[in-house]
Design a protein around this motif. Structure first.
Motif, mmCIF file in Angstrom:
data_model
loop_
_atom_site.group_PDB
_atom_site.id
_atom_site.type_symbol
_atom_site.label_atom_id
_atom_site.label_comp_id
_atom_site.label_asym_id
_atom_site.label_seq_id
_atom_site.Cartn_x
_atom_site.Cartn_y
_atom_site.Cartn_z
ATOM 1 N N THR A 68 0.822 -1.108 0.146
ATOM 2 C CA THR A 68 -0.187 0.144 0.041
ATOM 3 C C THR A 68 0.675 1.310 -0.067
ATOM 4 O O THR A 68 2.190 1.117 0.078
ATOM 5 C CB THR A 68 -0.766 -0.226 1.229
ATOM 6 O OG1 THR A 68 -0.117 0.263 2.266
ATOM 7 C CG2 THR A 68 -1.452 -1.218 1.466
ATOM 8 N N GLN A 69 0.329 2.337 -0.307
ATOM 9 C CA GLN A 69 1.207 3.623 -0.297
ATOM 10 C C GLN A 69 1.591 4.043 0.982
ATOM 11 O O GLN A 69 2.899 4.222 1.297
ATOM 12 C CB GLN A 69 0.293 4.852 -0.721
ATOM 13 C CG GLN A 69 0.964 6.169 -0.814
ATOM 14 C CD GLN A 69 2.095 5.832 -1.988
ATOM 15 O OE1 GLN A 69 2.078 5.413 -3.161
ATOM 16 N NE2 GLN A 69 3.332 6.380 -1.636
ATOM 17 N N GLU A 70 0.686 3.699 2.207
ATOM 18 C CA GLU A 70 1.482 3.878 3.493
ATOM 19 C C GLU A 70 2.623 3.001 3.911
ATOM 20 O O GLU A 70 3.600 3.442 4.379
ATOM 21 C CB GLU A 70 0.225 3.537 4.511
ATOM 22 C CG GLU A 70 0.634 3.630 6.012
ATOM 23 C CD GLU A 70 -0.483 3.434 6.833
ATOM 24 O OE1 GLU A 70 0.022 3.631 8.130
ATOM 25 O OE2 GLU A 70 -1.528 3.175 6.504
ATOM 26 N N GLN A 71 2.687 1.551 3.438
ATOM 27 C CA GLN A 71 3.858 0.704 3.597
ATOM 28 C C GLN A 71 4.947 1.270 2.610
ATOM 29 O O GLN A 71 6.021 1.213 3.301
ATOM 30 C CB GLN A 71 3.267 -0.765 3.052
ATOM 31 C CG GLN A 71 2.421 -1.256 3.895
ATOM 32 C CD GLN A 71 1.899 -2.664 3.501
ATOM 33 O OE1 GLN A 71 1.575 -2.723 2.329
ATOM 34 N NE2 GLN A 71 1.497 -3.425 4.578
ATOM 35 N N ILE A 72 4.497 1.728 1.328
ATOM 36 C CA ILE A 72 5.507 2.461 0.546
ATOM 37 C C ILE A 72 6.486 3.448 1.479
ATOM 38 O O ILE A 72 7.649 3.551 1.202
ATOM 39 C CB ILE A 72 5.157 2.662 -0.816
ATOM 40 C CG1 ILE A 72 4.789 1.441 -1.622
ATOM 41 C CG2 ILE A 72 6.341 3.601 -1.541
ATOM 42 C CD1 ILE A 72 3.989 1.705 -2.898
#
Length: 312
Positions: free
Chosen positions: A223-227
């Motif tokens: 996800t973008q948060e994980q990225i």
């Protein structure tokens, strides 16, 4: 087991997971389309005159053929600033990384394992949702007689944060030629002559990835948060560049690859050699009575410490 032992087992799991990804996986698409035929290459049928195929176009064929083989024997070495790990065995990438590798650890890692009851040797078994590690009778004596420790990939992700999420994706989406695809997508592929690899004449190709391309390669499936979290971890670790070299046989199969990453702690180098494509790599989870779950070991350590995680 002492809480220090659990800490060493956590570090060992991370190292062996990283070593396995060096042998079999690297999620990477970089930027651009890795399936496109590069400028200067030709997709037309060859004429009577030989046609020099562009490196990226040839590597695309290598990726397709190696992926289709689905399994191989592998010998790998992962060199970290804290020590070296050597592994060998058979792996499959038909349904994520699966197979069994045996090996040994050297340097500080071997010393750490000795403190936890191991002798530096191990057997690692990889399945679709977890890896199992057997470090011998000495370790089993500290685990109630159980020889295998189960490390769920979801638990590794929690242990390592965003980098663990990336590692989980890599272990569950294995393919030894994802590093080849990353090279193609970077647009920086160079043919670097021919060499002998275990008796096989092979052509070597090299390339480099920037920090942004390394993050892009490791971020597949996140996800973008994980990225965003992964970018912060990479920046904190000082990960700046990655150098990739691959060796390709005359029948368009990957026979060797080297991946080298620069960090503030030092250089991390993973080397893997492949042979006997199509070999059997089927494995099963060890018996439950001979297995303990690492997550349960960690819960026990937290309980003994009054709810706090082990720190030494």
């Amino acid at each position: 087991m002492l809480k220090t032992g659990r800490t060493y087992l956590a570090a060992t799991a991370v190292v062996l997971a990283l070593a396995a990804t060096g042998c079999g996986t690297k999620n990477g698409t970089g930027t651009g389309d890795p399936t496109a035929v590069p400028t200067g290459a030709t997709s037309a049928a060859p004429t009577a005159q030989a046609v020099e195929v562009a490196p990226a176009a040839l590597l695309k064929l290598v990726g397709e053929k190696t992926s289709a083989a689905k399994s191989a024997k592998v010998e790998g070495v992962t060199e970290l600033p804290t020590g070296k790990t050597a592994m060998r065995g058979s792996i499959s990438w038909d349904n994520g990384l699966q197979g069994e590798l045996t090996g040994n650890a050297g340097g500080p890692m071997a010393d750490a394992l000795a403190k936890a009851g191991g002798d530096g040797t191990f057997t690692a078994r990889y399945l679709s949702d977890a890896m199992y590690i057997n470090m011998g009778d000495g370790m089993a004596s500290q685990l109630g007689g159980a020889h295998w420790i189960r490390y769920g990939y979801a638990d590794l992700a929690k242990l390592m944060g965003p980098a663990g999420d990336s590692l989980k994706q890599q272990l569950q989406n294995a393919d030894p030629v994802n590093s080849v695809r990353a090279l193609i997508a970077s647009g920086q592929v160079t043919k670097a002559g021919t060499e002998d690899v275990n008796g096989t004449k092979a052509t070597r190709y090299t390339g480099d990835l920037s920090a942004a391309e390394i993050t892009q390669a490791a971020a597949t499936g996140l996800t973008q948060e994980q990225i965003d979290g992964l970018q912060k971890q990479f920046k904190a670790a000082g990960i700046s560049t990655e150098h990739i070299e691959v060796w390709v046989s005359s029948d368009n199969l990957l026979v060797k690859k080297v991946e080298q990453i620069q960090t503030t702690a030092g250089t991390v180098t993973s080397t893997a050699q492949y042979s006997d494509y199509g070999t059997s790599a089927a494995v099963k989870a060890p018996g439950r009575t001979d297995t303990v779950d690492f997550a349960e070991l960690m819960k026990g350590a937290q309980g003994a410490a009054g709810g706090s995680a082990p720190t030494s």
